[in-house]
Every structure is written in C-alpha cells, then in structure tokens.
Design a protein around this motif. Sequence first.
Motif, short mmCIF file in Angstrom:
data_model
loop_
_atom_site.label_atom_id
_atom_site.label_comp_id
_atom_site.label_asym_id
_atom_site.label_seq_id
_atom_site.Cartn_x
_atom_site.Cartn_y
_atom_site.Cartn_z
N SER A 26 0.97 -1.16 -0.11
CA SER A 26 -0.15 0.18 0.14
C SER A 26 0.92 1.07 -0.04
CB SER A 26 -0.84 0.11 1.12
OG SER A 26 -1.57 1.20 1.49
N THR A 27 0.68 2.19 -0.77
CA THR A 27 1.11 3.50 -0.86
C THR A 27 0.94 4.35 0.44
OG1 THR A 27 -0.64 4.41 -2.12
CG2 THR A 27 1.27 3.80 -3.45
N HIS A 28 -0.05 3.90 1.16
CA HIS A 28 -0.41 4.60 2.56
C HIS A 28 0.79 3.88 3.53
CE1 HIS A 28 -3.78 6.57 0.85
NE2 HIS A 28 -4.48 5.41 0.48
N GLY A 29 1.19 3.12 3.20
CA GLY A 29 2.41 2.37 4.40
C GLY A 29 2.63 1.14 4.12
N ALA A 30 3.64 0.85 3.82
CA ALA A 30 4.02 -0.72 3.51
C ALA A 30 4.16 -1.45 4.71
CB ALA A 30 5.29 -0.71 2.71
N ILE A 31 4.86 -1.11 5.72
CA ILE A 31 4.96 -1.78 6.88
C ILE A 31 3.69 -1.84 7.78
CG2 ILE A 31 6.10 -1.53 9.32
CD1 ILE A 31 8.59 -0.71 8.05
N GLN A 32 3.25 -0.56 7.62
CA GLN A 32 1.75 -0.44 8.58
C GLN A 32 0.80 -1.52 7.93
OE1 GLN A 32 -0.43 3.52 9.38
NE2 GLN A 32 -1.12 2.92 7.31
N GLU A 33 0.70 -1.65 6.37
CA GLU A 33 -0.22 -2.75 6.07
C GLU A 33 0.17 -4.01 6.25
OE1 GLU A 33 -2.07 -3.55 1.62
OE2 GLU A 33 0.36 -3.39 1.73
N SER A 34 1.32 -4.36 6.20
CA SER A 34 1.68 -5.84 6.34
C SER A 34 1.49 -6.19 7.73
CB SER A 34 3.10 -6.06 5.90
OG SER A 34 3.45 -5.96 4.51
N ALA A 35 1.85 -5.40 8.58
CA ALA A 35 1.83 -5.49 9.98
C ALA A 35 0.34 -5.88 10.47
CB ALA A 35 2.20 -4.50 10.80
N HIS A 36 -0.57 -5.25 9.83
CA HIS A 36 -2.01 -5.32 10.18
C HIS A 36 -2.71 -6.56 9.55
CE1 HIS A 36 -6.01 -3.60 11.26
NE2 HIS A 36 -6.49 -4.44 10.32
N VAL A 37 -2.45 -6.75 8.14
CA VAL A 37 -3.14 -7.54 7.57
C VAL A 37 -2.74 -8.95 7.77
CG1 VAL A 37 -3.44 -8.56 5.27
CG2 VAL A 37 -3.61 -6.04 5.45
N PHE A 38 -1.30 -9.18 7.81
CA PHE A 38 -0.78 -10.65 7.97
C PHE A 38 -0.14 -10.84 9.58
CE2 PHE A 38 -0.02 -9.17 3.55
CZ PHE A 38 -1.06 -10.04 3.06
N ILE A 39 0.46 -9.92 10.05
CA ILE A 39 1.15 -10.05 11.49
C ILE A 39 -0.19 -10.18 12.55
CG2 ILE A 39 2.62 -9.81 13.22
CD1 ILE A 39 3.82 -10.41 10.42
N LYS A 40 -1.00 -8.97 12.55
CA LYS A 40 -1.96 -8.94 13.58
C LYS A 40 -3.37 -9.83 13.22
CE LYS A 40 -5.22 -5.55 15.35
NZ LYS A 40 -6.01 -4.51 15.34
N SER A 41 -3.56 -9.87 11.91
CA SER A 41 -4.82 -10.49 11.64
C SER A 41 -4.49 -11.90 11.31
CB SER A 41 -5.40 -10.04 10.26
OG SER A 41 -5.85 -8.49 10.49
N GLY A 42 -3.51 -12.37 11.22
CA GLY A 42 -3.04 -13.81 10.83
C GLY A 42 -2.28 -14.48 11.89
N LEU A 43 -1.12 -14.16 12.01
CA LEU A 43 -0.32 -14.64 13.07
C LEU A 43 -0.72 -14.23 14.41
CD1 LEU A 43 2.31 -16.18 14.08
CD2 LEU A 43 3.43 -14.30 13.55
N GLY A 44 -1.12 -13.05 14.87
CA GLY A 44 -1.59 -12.70 16.28
C GLY A 44 -2.76 -13.73 16.40
N TYR A 45 -3.84 -13.38 15.66
CA TYR A 45 -5.31 -14.02 15.72
C TYR A 45 -4.87 -15.55 15.95
CZ TYR A 45 -9.50 -16.31 14.20
OH TYR A 45 -10.69 -17.01 14.30
N THR A 46 -4.01 -16.29 15.32
CA THR A 46 -3.80 -17.65 15.37
C THR A 46 -3.08 -17.93 16.81
OG1 THR A 46 -3.79 -18.09 12.96
CG2 THR A 46 -2.59 -19.65 14.42
#
Length: 228
Positions: A26-46
């Motif tokens: 995302s042009t709105h923030g690469a680290i911000q997007e990846s941390a939310h979509v994959f780390i928080k919503s995937g790994l953190g959720y699991t």
Amino acid sequence: MKKEIIVTTDGSHSIAIPDMGVTYHSTHGAIQESAHVFIKSGLGYTTIKNQSPDIVSILEMGFGTGLNALLTLLEAGSQQLRVCYETVELYPLQSGTFQLLNYCEQLNRLDLKPLFTQMHTCDWDTVIEITPFFSFKKNNCSLLDYTAAKLFNIIYFDAFAPDIQPELWTSQVFKKLYDGLLPGGVLTTYCSKSLVRKAMSEAGFIVEKIPGPPHKREIVRAIKANNA
C-alpha cells in the motif's frame, strides 16, 4: 519489466511497476499494511486462538520484497514462537533492488539486515534455519504449480490484485489453499472484493470481513472450520 522503489506514507519502501500500474504494498504505508493484514490478523489471531502454540506453520503467496517474512521473523523472536515459514515467488527481486529496501532501518533493527539479505539470497527449495525461532523455505514457482509437502496453520495471500492476476483469485485456487490448511487454519489477504469472498466461500472457507489498516476500510480473514 522495470521496477522502482517508492517511499510510502509511513516512510517504508514499496516496489512499483509503472507499466502495470501496481505496487507491491500500500502506498499509505508498507510496514503499516503488512503488520495489520498479516501479522496482526493472521499470526496474532492464530496464536491467541490457539493459546500460544509450540509451532506455527505459514505459507506466503508471494515473497516479493520480503517484508511479510521479515515482520514474521521479528514477531517470532519477540514472542519466542517457533515459526516454519514457506513462500512462493515466481519473479524474485534482483539484489540491486532488495538491498536498497529500508525496512530494517524503519523498524530500528539494523541487526536484522543480514537476516533479511539471507532470506533473499539463500538457496531455493531448501529449508534454512534463519534464527532459533524462524525456519524459512522459498519456492521459485507459480502458486498454480506449487505442491505443498505439509499442511499450514496460516496462509498469507499477497498476490497482485484480481484485475492484475485474475488466475490466482479463483475458487479453484482457494480450494487448493483450503486443502492446504490444517483444521482451524486461516488465510488473510488485503482484498475484500465480493468476487474474492464468493470464490473463497465456494472453496469451503468461512469468510470474515474485518477492519483494515488506515485508509482501507476492510480486509478478509478466511477460516477453515475446526471440523473440516
């Protein structure tokens, strides 16, 4: 095909392909997007759902800049969680590109730079122990040609958007990924288009729309039922 490094809103880099009109993050923030979509919503959720499992297996489509893998490595070390990470990438970045990416600097973790380089330069189709908590394997192939040797807890689905790579967003592909998950496993992606959710549902997933990162209203988490 020409690729350019761009700076996103949170200061972290992404890759743009001008001829295709796409960016890797995302042009709105690469680290911000990846941390939310994959780390928080995937790994953190699991890890919350499974009450801190001893080991988590993750499949990523596709490796790209390596940002998702880097953030997962960082989280694995922070949580002292054993992660087995496998990724699929047909068109890897050249060394002159990935060496310029500023993720370690933006995370204030210059010590991770050699590990980030190692993930980009290590042999294909070989399991590498990057840290005591993070093993890594990358596959130089298309998702359509990929065959997993095991089942996964989490899938990070980070292909280009459906209008760019429509062949990767079909019910047939999601059925293949559904079959590659352990019962209770999850797939997370940034795309919440109705055609994507429909394809996931047809494949057997329980599909949830959940809040997205800043400047994106919602994303998708698709779940394989525990009794599947």
